[in-house]
Design a protein around this motif. Structure first.
Motif, PDB file in Angstrom:
ATOM      1  N   ARG A  15     -45.854  -6.682 -10.859  1.00 37.39           N
ATOM      2  CA  ARG A  15     -46.211  -7.590 -11.908  1.00 37.39           C
ATOM      3  C   ARG A  15     -47.480  -6.974 -12.746  1.00 37.39           C
ATOM      4  NH1 ARG A  15     -44.268 -11.488  -8.137  1.00 37.39           N
ATOM      5  NH2 ARG A  15     -46.273 -12.732  -8.824  1.00 37.39           N
ATOM      6  N   GLU A  16     -48.880  -7.305 -12.512  1.00 38.15           N
ATOM      7  CA  GLU A  16     -49.448  -6.924 -13.318  1.00 38.15           C
ATOM      8  C   GLU A  16     -49.304  -6.245 -13.898  1.00 38.15           C
ATOM      9  OE1 GLU A  16     -53.237  -8.524 -10.289  1.00 38.15           O
ATOM     10  OE2 GLU A  16     -52.973 -10.447 -10.384  1.00 38.15           O
ATOM     11  N   LEU A  17     -49.697  -4.541 -13.016  1.00 37.69           N
ATOM     12  CA  LEU A  17     -49.805  -3.581 -13.961  1.00 37.69           C
ATOM     13  C   LEU A  17     -48.825  -3.249 -14.598  1.00 37.69           C
ATOM     14  CD1 LEU A  17     -49.280  -1.205 -10.441  1.00 37.69           C
ATOM     15  CD2 LEU A  17     -51.512  -1.387 -12.901  1.00 37.69           C
ATOM     16  N   LEU A  18     -47.528  -3.741 -14.671  1.00 37.23           N
ATOM     17  CA  LEU A  18     -46.789  -4.105 -16.100  1.00 37.23           C
ATOM     18  C   LEU A  18     -46.561  -4.485 -16.925  1.00 37.23           C
ATOM     19  CD1 LEU A  18     -43.136  -2.752 -13.433  1.00 37.23           C
ATOM     20  CD2 LEU A  18     -44.687  -1.785 -15.316  1.00 37.23           C
ATOM     21  N   SER A  19     -47.897  -5.520 -17.290  1.00 37.31           N
ATOM     22  CA  SER A  19     -47.892  -6.783 -17.748  1.00 37.31           C
ATOM     23  C   SER A  19     -48.442  -5.793 -19.020  1.00 37.31           C
ATOM     24  CB  SER A  19     -48.457  -7.924 -17.434  1.00 37.31           C
ATOM     25  OG  SER A  19     -49.893  -7.338 -17.307  1.00 37.31           O
ATOM     26  N   GLN A  20     -48.821  -4.614 -18.987  1.00 34.06           N
ATOM     27  CA  GLN A  20     -49.718  -4.146 -19.974  1.00 34.06           C
ATOM     28  C   GLN A  20     -48.758  -3.327 -21.140  1.00 34.06           C
ATOM     29  OE1 GLN A  20     -53.602  -2.180 -17.449  1.00 34.06           O
ATOM     30  NE2 GLN A  20     -51.612  -1.441 -16.372  1.00 34.06           N
ATOM     31  N   GLU A  21     -49.547  -4.081 -22.125  1.00 33.73           N
ATOM     32  CA  GLU A  21     -48.299  -3.634 -23.234  1.00 33.73           C
ATOM     33  C   GLU A  21     -48.837  -2.238 -24.457  1.00 33.73           C
ATOM     34  OE1 GLU A  21     -46.757  -6.912 -26.017  1.00 33.73           O
ATOM     35  OE2 GLU A  21     -46.350  -7.879 -23.780  1.00 33.73           O
ATOM     36  N   SER A  22     -49.406  -1.606 -23.562  1.00 36.97           N
ATOM     37  CA  SER A  22     -49.944  -0.002 -23.767  1.00 36.97           C
ATOM     38  C   SER A  22     -49.716   0.744 -23.290  1.00 36.97           C
ATOM     39  CB  SER A  22     -51.505  -0.448 -23.796  1.00 36.97           C
ATOM     40  OG  SER A  22     -52.287   0.956 -23.768  1.00 36.97           O
ATOM     41  N   ILE A  23     -48.713   1.733 -24.551  1.00 39.99           N
ATOM     42  CA  ILE A  23     -48.497   2.624 -23.958  1.00 39.99           C
ATOM     43  C   ILE A  23     -49.007   3.753 -23.433  1.00 39.99           C
ATOM     44  CG2 ILE A  23     -48.160   3.691 -25.760  1.00 39.99           C
ATOM     45  CD1 ILE A  23     -45.301   4.016 -23.109  1.00 39.99           C
ATOM     46  N   HIS A  24     -49.854   3.852 -23.630  1.00 48.29           N
ATOM     47  CA  HIS A  24     -51.400   4.309 -22.818  1.00 48.29           C
ATOM     48  C   HIS A  24     -50.711   3.866 -21.489  1.00 48.29           C
ATOM     49  CE1 HIS A  24     -54.442   6.774 -21.720  1.00 48.29           C
ATOM     50  NE2 HIS A  24     -55.648   6.417 -21.568  1.00 48.29           N
ATOM     51  N   LYS A  25     -51.460   2.950 -20.736  1.00 48.37           N
ATOM     52  CA  LYS A  25     -51.520   2.360 -20.210  1.00 48.37           C
ATOM     53  C   LYS A  25     -50.766   2.991 -18.881  1.00 48.37           C
ATOM     54  CE  LYS A  25     -55.263   0.130 -20.904  1.00 48.37           C
ATOM     55  NZ  LYS A  25     -55.664  -1.515 -20.842  1.00 48.37           N
ATOM     56  N   LEU A  26     -49.361   2.470 -19.577  1.00 49.27           N
ATOM     57  CA  LEU A  26     -47.496   2.113 -18.672  1.00 49.27           C
ATOM     58  C   LEU A  26     -47.573   3.946 -18.719  1.00 49.27           C
ATOM     59  CD1 LEU A  26     -45.865  -0.091 -21.062  1.00 49.27           C
ATOM     60  CD2 LEU A  26     -46.866   0.004 -18.427  1.00 49.27           C
ATOM     61  N   SER A  27     -47.896   4.683 -19.389  1.00 52.68           N
ATOM     62  CA  SER A  27     -47.825   6.202 -19.858  1.00 52.68           C
ATOM     63  C   SER A  27     -48.450   6.758 -18.068  1.00 52.68           C
ATOM     64  CB  SER A  27     -48.375   7.170 -20.592  1.00 52.68           C
ATOM     65  OG  SER A  27     -46.856   7.167 -21.292  1.00 52.68           O
ATOM     66  N   LEU A  28     -50.090   5.813 -18.004  1.00 52.76           N
ATOM     67  CA  LEU A  28     -50.765   6.949 -16.946  1.00 52.76           C
ATOM     68  C   LEU A  28     -49.971   6.287 -15.535  1.00 52.76           C
ATOM     69  CD1 LEU A  28     -53.993   5.420 -17.772  1.00 52.76           C
ATOM     70  CD2 LEU A  28     -52.853   8.492 -17.398  1.00 52.76           C
ATOM     71  N   LEU A  29     -49.790   5.185 -15.131  1.00 51.67           N
ATOM     72  CA  LEU A  29     -48.833   4.438 -13.996  1.00 51.67           C
ATOM     73  C   LEU A  29     -47.485   5.303 -14.253  1.00 51.67           C
ATOM     74  CD1 LEU A  29     -48.229   0.786 -15.414  1.00 51.67           C
ATOM     75  CD2 LEU A  29     -49.754   1.955 -12.969  1.00 51.67           C
ATOM     76  N   ILE A  30     -46.672   5.575 -15.202  1.00 53.41           N
ATOM     77  CA  ILE A  30     -45.579   6.575 -14.497  1.00 53.41           C
ATOM     78  C   ILE A  30     -45.466   8.509 -14.327  1.00 53.41           C
ATOM     79  CG2 ILE A  30     -43.009   7.489 -15.969  1.00 53.41           C
ATOM     80  CD1 ILE A  30     -44.104   4.323 -17.616  1.00 53.41           C
ATOM     81  N   GLY A  31     -46.895   8.534 -15.160  1.00 52.85           N
ATOM     82  CA  GLY A  31     -46.954  10.211 -14.752  1.00 52.85           C
ATOM     83  C   GLY A  31     -46.443  11.232 -15.759  1.00 52.85           C
ATOM     84  N   ASN A  32     -45.385  12.242 -14.780  1.00 52.28           N
ATOM     85  CA  ASN A  32     -44.405  13.155 -14.439  1.00 52.28           C
ATOM     86  C   ASN A  32     -43.272  12.645 -14.192  1.00 52.28           C
ATOM     87  OD1 ASN A  32     -45.120  13.624 -12.318  1.00 52.28           O
ATOM     88  ND2 ASN A  32     -46.140  15.825 -13.076  1.00 52.28           N
TER      89      ASN A  32
END
Length: 335
Positions: A15-32
């Protein structure tokens, strides 16, 4: 699957990881990864905004799947942000069609009694003894059935929901008077209507309205209310007796057939409105499907009893089909 990135809203860390409303940070979580899978999405506070950011950024480059046990809260949170960006799938308990995949026609018919008593929830189906099936159903109805309604909808007294569901369960196959139920459980009609609406949105029950075209002889305007799963219904009233020791077999079979037709139409993209029909003198038809400009009528009888459409219905609606369904031929309309 190595190409899927998983998140679970039940976990504080996710929940904490996905609460970031930053596409840069979200992209790092998702990768390829090509697929983003989020379970229990309704528990993530800003899930609607997060999904909007992800869908706008990735468009058709990645698939995003979000599931939730609380359809009410998940749809509430994602409705406006994802307008035009989402497809909603309803997940039912196992269908007869799915259940039949690993069984012969004879085995399917011989399993019908168990399906009417214990239902079609996957975890219940996988139990190897009746005692274990009952244990799973009791656990479902005591700890999980109202969990999301109580958590997200500000209902303080779960006993009201329990009493309401028991009253509905005991009227299976019959028209339900909200005034009568309200009097039985000590609530006002408006509250009962709200609770039924919440239980329907939570996929515990669903309403079947009457079919009428303002003709004087078709007077009833009360709904019937059915359960998405009969195991849940039987657990609510604490009755797992075999069919030979019950007086509600007709209602059980009617509920089973109505919900299995609902699943069948959903999975085969048959878009139809569903109703029951009742004449002023008590004659009725259990299920009417209206699609493609035609009425398709079904009468459900547990025993193999000859049936024919009521004359009043035939005269009023000559352009219809009518089928009698019993325990021996029920597969004709659900497979």
């Amino acid at each position: 699957d190595s190409d899927i990135v998983h998140f679970n809203g039940d976990y504080l860390e996710d929940r904490e990881l996905l609460s970031q409303e930053s596409i840069h940070k979200l992209s790092l979580l998702i990768g390829n990864k090509s697929t983003i899978f989020i379970d229990e999405g309704q528990r993530i506070d800003n899930i609607g905004t997060i999904l909007k950011i992800l869908t706008d950024h990735y468009k058709d480059k990645k698939q995003i799947i979000v599931t939730g046990s609380s359809s009410i809260h998940l749809l509430d949170k994602t409705g406006e942000p994802l307008t035009g960006r989402k497809i909603v799938f309803r997940m039912f308990p196992v269908s007869t069609e799915e259940f039949a995949l690993s069984r012969t026609p004879k085995e399917l018919i011989s399993s019908l009694e168990d399906l009417l008593i214990y239902g079609l929830y996957p975890k219940v189906l996988n139990q190897t003894s009746y005692a274990d099936k009952v244990r799973e159903l009791v656990e479902l109805t005591t700890s999980n059935l109202y969990k999301d309604i109580l958590e997200f909808q500000s209902i303080r007294n779960p006993s009201h929901l329990s009493k309401l569901l028991k009253a509905i369960a005991l009227q299976i196959g019959s028209e339900v008077s909200l005034n009568e139920i309200a009097g039985m459980i000590g609530l006002n009609v408006r509250t009962v209507e709200r609770y039924i609406d919440l239980l329907e949105k939570s996929y515990i029950i669903f309403r079947l309205p009457p079919y009428f075209t303002n003709k004087r002889k078709e007077l009833t305007k009360m709904n019937k209310i059915f359960f998405y799963d009969l195991g849940i219904r039987n657990a609510i009233i604490h009755n797992f007796n075999r069919l030979s020791d019950r007086n509600d077999v007709g209602g059980l079979f009617e509920n089973f057939m109505v919900v299995e037709r609902l699943k069948y139409r959903s999975y085969h993209n048959i878009y139809a409105d569903q109703y029951f029909w009742k004449e002023y003198n008590g004659k009725e038809i259990d299920l009417i499907e209206e699609h493609s400009g035609q009425l398709h009528a079904y009468e459900f009888k547990w025993t193999k009893t000859p049936v024919k459409a009521p004359i009043a219905f035939t005269n009023a609606y000559p352009d219809h089909t009518y089928i009698g369904i019993n325990r021996n031929n029920f597969t004709d309309i659900v497979l």
